[in-house]
Design a protein around this motif. Structure first.
Motif, PDB file in Angstrom:
ATOM      1  N   THR A  27       0.729  -1.287  -0.055  1.00  0.00           N
ATOM      2  CA  THR A  27       0.010   0.080   0.172  1.00  0.00           C
ATOM      3  C   THR A  27       0.882   1.498  -0.065  1.00  0.00           C
ATOM      4  OG1 THR A  27      -0.003   0.156   2.508  1.00  0.00           O
ATOM      5  CG2 THR A  27      -1.690  -1.233   1.512  1.00  0.00           C
ATOM      6  N   ARG A  28       0.071   2.178  -0.136  1.00  0.00           N
ATOM      7  CA  ARG A  28       1.157   3.848  -0.084  1.00  0.00           C
ATOM      8  C   ARG A  28       1.843   3.727   1.209  1.00  0.00           C
ATOM      9  NH1 ARG A  28       0.436   8.010  -3.358  1.00  0.00           N
ATOM     10  NH2 ARG A  28       1.628   9.897  -2.323  1.00  0.00           N
ATOM     11  N   ASP A  29       1.079   3.256   2.554  1.00  0.00           N
ATOM     12  CA  ASP A  29       1.789   3.371   3.549  1.00  0.00           C
ATOM     13  C   ASP A  29       3.026   2.438   3.672  1.00  0.00           C
ATOM     14  OD1 ASP A  29      -0.202   5.106   4.567  1.00  0.00           O
ATOM     15  OD2 ASP A  29      -1.433   3.706   5.712  1.00  0.00           O
ATOM     16  N   VAL A  30       2.986   1.377   3.090  1.00  0.00           N
ATOM     17  CA  VAL A  30       4.186   0.316   2.991  1.00  0.00           C
ATOM     18  C   VAL A  30       5.414   1.130   2.188  1.00  0.00           C
ATOM     19  CG1 VAL A  30       5.006  -1.579   2.078  1.00  0.00           C
ATOM     20  CG2 VAL A  30       2.733  -1.877   3.104  1.00  0.00           C
ATOM     21  N   PHE A  31       4.763   1.848   1.106  1.00  0.00           N
ATOM     22  CA  PHE A  31       5.918   2.473   0.366  1.00  0.00           C
ATOM     23  C   PHE A  31       6.647   3.447   1.155  1.00  0.00           C
ATOM     24  CE2 PHE A  31       3.207   1.160  -3.680  1.00  0.00           C
ATOM     25  CZ  PHE A  31       4.050  -0.078  -3.752  1.00  0.00           C
ATOM     26  N   GLU A  32       5.798   4.355   1.613  1.00  0.00           N
ATOM     27  CA  GLU A  32       6.306   5.290   2.593  1.00  0.00           C
ATOM     28  C   GLU A  32       7.009   4.885   3.545  1.00  0.00           C
ATOM     29  OE1 GLU A  32       2.729   7.632   3.626  1.00  0.00           O
ATOM     30  OE2 GLU A  32       2.664   8.806   1.603  1.00  0.00           O
ATOM     31  N   GLU A  33       6.766   4.058   4.334  1.00  0.00           N
ATOM     32  CA  GLU A  33       7.631   3.564   5.733  1.00  0.00           C
ATOM     33  C   GLU A  33       8.907   2.871   4.987  1.00  0.00           C
ATOM     34  OE1 GLU A  33       5.418   1.242   8.600  1.00  0.00           O
ATOM     35  OE2 GLU A  33       3.547   2.286   8.156  1.00  0.00           O
ATOM     36  N   LEU A  34       8.891   2.125   3.892  1.00  0.00           N
ATOM     37  CA  LEU A  34      10.097   1.468   3.419  1.00  0.00           C
ATOM     38  C   LEU A  34      11.184   2.566   3.143  1.00  0.00           C
ATOM     39  CD1 LEU A  34       8.736  -1.488   1.156  1.00  0.00           C
ATOM     40  CD2 LEU A  34      10.197  -1.707   2.848  1.00  0.00           C
ATOM     41  N   VAL A  35      10.713   3.541   2.451  1.00  0.00           N
ATOM     42  CA  VAL A  35      11.494   4.654   2.149  1.00  0.00           C
ATOM     43  C   VAL A  35      11.906   5.132   3.510  1.00  0.00           C
ATOM     44  CG1 VAL A  35      11.833   7.022   1.164  1.00  0.00           C
ATOM     45  CG2 VAL A  35      10.358   5.228  -0.192  1.00  0.00           C
ATOM     46  N   GLU A  36      11.157   5.503   4.389  1.00  0.00           N
ATOM     47  CA  GLU A  36      11.460   5.961   5.873  1.00  0.00           C
ATOM     48  C   GLU A  36      12.668   5.389   6.429  1.00  0.00           C
ATOM     49  OE1 GLU A  36       9.381   7.253  10.001  1.00  0.00           O
ATOM     50  OE2 GLU A  36       8.132   6.927   8.431  1.00  0.00           O
ATOM     51  N   VAL A  37      12.272   3.849   6.426  1.00  0.00           N
ATOM     52  CA  VAL A  37      13.176   3.129   7.164  1.00  0.00           C
ATOM     53  C   VAL A  37      14.572   2.987   6.414  1.00  0.00           C
ATOM     54  CG1 VAL A  37      13.679   0.519   8.152  1.00  0.00           C
ATOM     55  CG2 VAL A  37      11.278   1.836   8.415  1.00  0.00           C
ATOM     56  N   GLY A  38      14.538   2.896   5.328  1.00  0.00           N
ATOM     57  CA  GLY A  38      15.678   2.707   4.651  1.00  0.00           C
ATOM     58  C   GLY A  38      16.560   4.010   4.653  1.00  0.00           C
ATOM     59  N   LEU A  39      16.014   5.168   4.609  1.00  0.00           N
ATOM     60  CA  LEU A  39      16.698   6.393   4.780  1.00  0.00           C
ATOM     61  C   LEU A  39      17.378   6.442   6.120  1.00  0.00           C
ATOM     62  CD1 LEU A  39      14.648   8.962   2.895  1.00  0.00           C
ATOM     63  CD2 LEU A  39      16.796   8.017   2.137  1.00  0.00           C
ATOM     64  N   HIS A  40      16.335   6.130   7.112  1.00  0.00           N
ATOM     65  CA  HIS A  40      16.914   6.081   8.659  1.00  0.00           C
ATOM     66  C   HIS A  40      18.020   5.071   8.912  1.00  0.00           C
ATOM     67  CE1 HIS A  40      17.188   6.000  13.083  1.00  0.00           C
ATOM     68  NE2 HIS A  40      16.682   4.672  12.946  1.00  0.00           N
ATOM     69  N   LEU A  41      18.094   3.799   8.287  1.00  0.00           N
ATOM     70  CA  LEU A  41      19.056   2.735   8.598  1.00  0.00           C
ATOM     71  C   LEU A  41      20.517   3.236   7.824  1.00  0.00           C
ATOM     72  CD1 LEU A  41      17.510  -0.503   7.923  1.00  0.00           C
ATOM     73  CD2 LEU A  41      18.241   0.686  10.029  1.00  0.00           C
ATOM     74  N   SER A  42      20.172   4.275   6.541  1.00  0.00           N
ATOM     75  CA  SER A  42      21.424   4.893   5.961  1.00  0.00           C
ATOM     76  C   SER A  42      22.322   5.626   6.487  1.00  0.00           C
ATOM     77  CB  SER A  42      21.125   5.391   4.645  1.00  0.00           C
ATOM     78  OG  SER A  42      20.466   6.608   4.936  1.00  0.00           O
ATOM     79  N   THR A  43      21.585   6.106   7.870  1.00  0.00           N
ATOM     80  CA  THR A  43      22.248   7.185   8.409  1.00  0.00           C
ATOM     81  C   THR A  43      23.170   6.607   9.815  1.00  0.00           C
ATOM     82  OG1 THR A  43      20.574   7.629  10.357  1.00  0.00           O
ATOM     83  CG2 THR A  43      20.563   8.927   8.232  1.00  0.00           C
ATOM     84  N   LEU A  44      22.967   5.269   9.946  1.00  0.00           N
ATOM     85  CA  LEU A  44      23.539   4.714  11.326  1.00  0.00           C
ATOM     86  C   LEU A  44      24.989   3.953  11.145  1.00  0.00           C
ATOM     87  CD1 LEU A  44      19.889   3.048  12.747  1.00  0.00           C
ATOM     88  CD2 LEU A  44      21.132   5.310  13.196  1.00  0.00           C
ATOM     89  N   PRO A  45      25.969   4.543  11.327  1.00  0.00           N
ATOM     90  CA  PRO A  45      27.112   3.804  11.070  1.00  0.00           C
ATOM     91  C   PRO A  45      27.341   2.367  11.770  1.00  0.00           C
ATOM     92  CG  PRO A  45      27.268   5.332  12.784  1.00  0.00           C
ATOM     93  CD  PRO A  45      26.160   5.832  12.350  1.00  0.00           C
ATOM     94  N   GLU A  46      26.633   2.214  12.661  1.00  0.00           N
ATOM     95  CA  GLU A  46      26.526   0.667  13.417  1.00  0.00           C
ATOM     96  C   GLU A  46      26.028  -0.356  12.458  1.00  0.00           C
ATOM     97  OE1 GLU A  46      22.857   2.655  15.508  1.00  0.00           O
ATOM     98  OE2 GLU A  46      24.826   3.448  14.517  1.00  0.00           O
ATOM     99  N   VAL A  47      25.258   0.041  11.536  1.00  0.00           N
ATOM    100  CA  VAL A  47      24.667  -1.065  10.642  1.00  0.00           C
ATOM    101  C   VAL A  47      25.456  -1.224   9.391  1.00  0.00           C
ATOM    102  CG1 VAL A  47      22.514  -1.316   9.177  1.00  0.00           C
ATOM    103  CG2 VAL A  47      22.178  -0.198  11.289  1.00  0.00           C
ATOM    104  N   ARG A  48      26.026  -2.749   9.411  1.00  0.00           N
ATOM    105  CA  ARG A  48      26.595  -3.149   8.452  1.00  0.00           C
ATOM    106  C   ARG A  48      26.341  -4.055   7.451  1.00  0.00           C
ATOM    107  NH1 ARG A  48      29.348  -2.852  13.047  1.00  0.00           N
ATOM    108  NH2 ARG A  48      29.580  -5.160  13.601  1.00  0.00           N
ATOM    109  N   ALA A  49      24.901  -4.495   7.752  1.00  0.00           N
ATOM    110  CA  ALA A  49      24.199  -5.321   6.812  1.00  0.00           C
ATOM    111  C   ALA A  49      22.685  -5.214   7.098  1.00  0.00           C
ATOM    112  CB  ALA A  49      24.586  -6.853   6.834  1.00  0.00           C
TER     113      ALA A  49
END
Length: 263
Positions: A27-49
Motif C-alpha cells: 500500500t502507499r503506507d508500506v511504500f512510505e515506510e520502506l523509504v523512511e526506514v531505508g533512509l533512517h538505516l542509511s544514517t546509522l554507522p553501526e549498521v553493516r548489513a
C-alpha cells in the motif's frame, strides 16, 4: 499501526513487512515506510548489513487490490509520479525499491513464498536474494495492462539478461525458487531463507564497514561508468582503505586469529 518493523542487533538490521494477514500486500503506507526506514538505516554507522523479509508465509503478494483500484482511478498522481527525486527515483513506489541501493551497506532479501509484482521488485532492489525452493516470483503487471514500474524493467535485466527479462515481463510468467536461481534471479536457496539471510548478514557485518561500503559502491558503479573510470575508482578505494585505522585493526585481528589457530 506500522506496516514496516525493524530491529538492529550486532550490526545487522532486519526490516520486515508486517501485513502477514494480507500476504504483505503493498500500500502507499508500506511504500512510505520502506523509504523512511531505508533512509533512517542509511544514517546509522553501526549498521553493516540489512535483511529485508515479509512476516508470515509470503515475502509480498504485490500491490493491495484496493490500492490498485485507487491508482487506476487517480492515474499517475496516485503513484506519486511527480514527487521529489530520491537518488534516481521520483515516483513513491520506485523510491521504495531504489532506497536500498542508496543504503551504503549490503542488503539481502529473504524470500519465503510469493514475491509477486511489486513484491518481486522490492526483492530486485536488494544486493543479494536468498529464497526458499518453493518461493514464487512473477512480474504480473502485464496482466493488469501496465508494466513493472518499481524499477523492475531496469533492475531485472542486470540479473537475468535482457532476453529473459523481456520474457518474464511480457508473459507475467511465475517461476519457482529453483528456476529463479538457475536464471540468476536468486543467489542462494535455503529451506529457511530468513534464518539463512540473517546468518549471511552476520558474516558480512563482521567485516570492515569501509570495505563493505566500497565493495557495494564499486559493483554498482560498473553498470554506469566506462571501464577506465571503474578502475580508477578501485584505486581510489584502495588508497582510502589501506593504512586506515579500521584496516589496521582488521589486519591485526586476522593475524591474531591465524596465530591462535596454529597453536
Amino acid at each position: 499501526m506500522p506496516q514496516i518493523v525493524h530491529s538492529i542487533a550486532d550490526g545487522v538490521a532486519h526490516v520486515e513487512i508486517d501485513r502477514a494477514d494480507k500476504l504483505n500486500s503493498l500500500t502507499r503506507d508500506v511504500f512510505e515506510e520502506l523509504v523512511e526506514v531505508g533512509l533512517h538505516l542509511s544514517t546509522l554507522p553501526e549498521v553493516r548489513a540489512i535483511v529485508l523479509s515479509g512476516r508470515g508465509r509470503a515475502f509480498s503478494a504485490g500491490l493491495d487490490l484496493a490500492e490498485m483500484a485507487r491508482i487506476a482511478e487517480e492515474g499517475p498522481s496516485g503513484i506519486g509520479a511527480d514527487g521529489d527525486l530520491l537518488g534516481s527515483a521520483r515516483a513513491l513506489a520506485q523510491k521504495a525499491v531504489h532506497v536500498w541501493s542508496l543504503v551504503e551497506v549490503p542488503v539481502i532479501a529473504a524470500v519465503t513464498g510469493p514475491a509477486l509484482g511489486g513484491g518481486m521488485q522490492i526483492a530486485l532492489g536488494a544486493d543479494i536474494r536468498v529464497a526458499s525452493p518453493d518461493s514464487q516470483f512473477s512480474l504480473m503487471e502485464i496482466k493488469w495492462g501496465i508494466i513493472p514500474d518499481m524499477c523492475g524493467t531496469q533492475l531485472l535485466p542486470r540479473l537475468v539478461g535482457p532476453g529473459m527479462a523481456k520474457k518474464l515481463i511480457v508473459t507475467g510468467e511465475a517461476i519457482g525458487g529453483v528456476e529463479a536461481q538457475r536464471i540468476g534471479l536468486v543467489e542462494e536457496l535455503a529451506e529457511d531463507p530468513i534464518a539463512r539471510a540473517l546468518e549471511l548478514a552476520a558474516d558480512i557485518a563482521a567485516k570492515s564497514r569501509q570495505a563493505l561500503v566500497w565493495s557495494k559502491r564499486l559493483v554498482d558503479l560498473s553498470y554506469s561508468v566506462p571501464f577506465a573510470e571503474g578502475l580508477a575508482a578501485e584505486q581510489q578505494a584502495l588508497s582510502e582503505l589501506l593504512g586506515s585505522d579500521e584496516q589496521r585493526r582488521v589486519v591485526e585481528e586476522r593475524l591474531t586469529s591465524m596465530r591462535a589457530s596454529r597453536r
